[in-house]
Write a protein that holds these residues in place. Structure first.
Motif, PDB file in Angstrom:
ATOM      1  N   SER A 158      36.866  33.349  31.584  1.00 39.10           N
ATOM      2  CA  SER A 158      36.450  34.647  31.177  1.00 39.10           C
ATOM      3  C   SER A 158      36.271  35.660  32.377  1.00 39.10           C
ATOM      4  O   SER A 158      36.660  36.878  32.567  1.00 39.10           O
ATOM      5  CB  SER A 158      35.195  34.776  30.156  1.00 39.10           C
ATOM      6  OG  SER A 158      35.402  34.028  29.075  1.00 39.10           O
ATOM      7  N   PHE A 159      35.800  35.123  33.436  1.00 44.87           N
ATOM      8  CA  PHE A 159      35.235  35.816  34.633  1.00 44.87           C
ATOM      9  C   PHE A 159      36.563  36.001  35.285  1.00 44.87           C
ATOM     10  O   PHE A 159      36.836  37.292  36.073  1.00 44.87           O
ATOM     11  CB  PHE A 159      34.350  34.850  35.618  1.00 44.87           C
ATOM     12  CG  PHE A 159      34.298  35.399  37.086  1.00 44.87           C
ATOM     13  CD1 PHE A 159      33.342  36.468  37.196  1.00 44.87           C
ATOM     14  CD2 PHE A 159      35.007  34.784  38.252  1.00 44.87           C
ATOM     15  CE1 PHE A 159      33.442  36.952  38.604  1.00 44.87           C
ATOM     16  CE2 PHE A 159      34.698  35.362  39.457  1.00 44.87           C
ATOM     17  CZ  PHE A 159      33.982  36.146  39.550  1.00 44.87           C
ATOM     18  N   VAL A 160      37.634  35.056  35.535  1.00 39.78           N
ATOM     19  CA  VAL A 160      38.766  35.463  36.192  1.00 39.78           C
ATOM     20  C   VAL A 160      39.508  36.468  35.431  1.00 39.78           C
ATOM     21  O   VAL A 160      40.262  37.492  35.879  1.00 39.78           O
ATOM     22  CB  VAL A 160      39.481  34.087  36.452  1.00 39.78           C
ATOM     23  CG1 VAL A 160      41.212  34.363  36.940  1.00 39.78           C
ATOM     24  CG2 VAL A 160      39.032  33.155  37.520  1.00 39.78           C
ATOM     25  N   THR A 161      39.630  36.279  34.282  1.00 41.05           N
ATOM     26  CA  THR A 161      40.409  37.398  33.205  1.00 41.05           C
ATOM     27  C   THR A 161      39.870  38.739  33.381  1.00 41.05           C
ATOM     28  O   THR A 161      40.457  39.519  33.633  1.00 41.05           O
ATOM     29  CB  THR A 161      40.270  36.987  31.663  1.00 41.05           C
ATOM     30  OG1 THR A 161      40.889  35.584  31.792  1.00 41.05           O
ATOM     31  CG2 THR A 161      41.155  37.939  31.067  1.00 41.05           C
ATOM     32  N   GLY A 162      38.677  38.804  33.383  1.00 38.45           N
ATOM     33  CA  GLY A 162      37.831  40.046  33.804  1.00 38.45           C
ATOM     34  C   GLY A 162      38.173  40.643  34.847  1.00 38.45           C
ATOM     35  O   GLY A 162      38.425  41.863  35.119  1.00 38.45           O
ATOM     36  N   ILE A 163      38.092  39.998  35.947  1.00 37.72           N
ATOM     37  CA  ILE A 163      38.360  40.433  37.475  1.00 37.72           C
ATOM     38  C   ILE A 163      39.864  40.874  37.559  1.00 37.72           C
ATOM     39  O   ILE A 163      40.057  41.897  37.810  1.00 37.72           O
ATOM     40  CB  ILE A 163      38.020  39.328  38.476  1.00 37.72           C
ATOM     41  CG1 ILE A 163      36.462  39.009  38.516  1.00 37.72           C
ATOM     42  CG2 ILE A 163      38.662  39.702  39.806  1.00 37.72           C
ATOM     43  CD1 ILE A 163      35.909  40.257  39.098  1.00 37.72           C
ATOM     44  N   LEU A 164      40.714  40.087  36.892  1.00 41.08           N
ATOM     45  CA  LEU A 164      42.232  40.470  37.136  1.00 41.08           C
ATOM     46  C   LEU A 164      42.459  41.775  36.318  1.00 41.08           C
ATOM     47  O   LEU A 164      43.149  42.779  36.699  1.00 41.08           O
ATOM     48  CB  LEU A 164      43.128  39.279  36.498  1.00 41.08           C
ATOM     49  CG  LEU A 164      43.226  38.045  37.485  1.00 41.08           C
ATOM     50  CD1 LEU A 164      43.922  36.780  36.760  1.00 41.08           C
ATOM     51  CD2 LEU A 164      43.776  38.354  38.822  1.00 41.08           C
ATOM     52  N   LEU A 165      42.032  41.770  34.976  1.00 37.80           N
ATOM     53  CA  LEU A 165      42.275  43.093  34.316  1.00 37.80           C
ATOM     54  C   LEU A 165      41.659  44.127  34.804  1.00 37.80           C
ATOM     55  O   LEU A 165      42.268  45.381  34.898  1.00 37.80           O
ATOM     56  CB  LEU A 165      41.654  42.938  32.662  1.00 37.80           C
ATOM     57  CG  LEU A 165      42.303  41.840  31.886  1.00 37.80           C
ATOM     58  CD1 LEU A 165      41.724  41.706  30.537  1.00 37.80           C
ATOM     59  CD2 LEU A 165      43.824  42.317  31.759  1.00 37.80           C
TER      60      LEU A 165
END
Length: 129
Positions: free
Chosen positions: A99-106
């Motif tokens: 979730s953290f990686v997805t949030g940062i990428l988005l």
């Protein structure tokens, strides 16, 4: 004194919107938490210019500034769940990291898109002068 009264009124207004979100969730039996519905209502009111940012800015800024304190009860509650964390800890860590990686990428892709759009608008404006 005046600033304190404004803060209190803004806080009451935010609490009313949050309570309205809870009532909507409860009335329509929605699987969405009431506080999320309240935040969506607040966003819609701000975007539609039905309310001005200045009407909630002082209390909202205070709440965001002290957001970390709201996680203390959660952290204390997790201390009582040691066995549960031992059993599901790895799965939770994977989900949280994902979730953290997805949030940062988005967030980064959205920011880059908006910056490019802003640059194009700036160039278009400059060329039409």
């Amino acid at each position: 004194m005046k600033k304190g009264l404004i803060f209190l009124l803004q806080l009451i207004f935010l609490l009313l919107i949050s309570t309205l979100g809870y009532k909507i969730s409860e009335f329509f039996h929605l699987p969405i938490p009431g506080n999320v519905i309240g935040m969506i209502l607040l966003l819609l009111l701000l975007l539609s210019k039905a309310i001005k940012l200045e009407w909630v800015d002082l209390a909202g800024g205070f709440l965001i500034k002290h957001l970390a304190f709201f996680f203390i009860p959660i952290a204390v509650g997790l201390m009582n769940m040691g066995g549960l964390l031992a059993h599901y800890g790895f799965s939770l860590a994977v989900v949280i990291l994902g979730s953290f990686v997805t949030g940062i990428l988005l967030s980064s892709w959205t920011t880059q898109l908006l910056v490019k759009k802003g640059v194009k608008q700036h160039e278009h404006f400059r060329d039409n002068l």
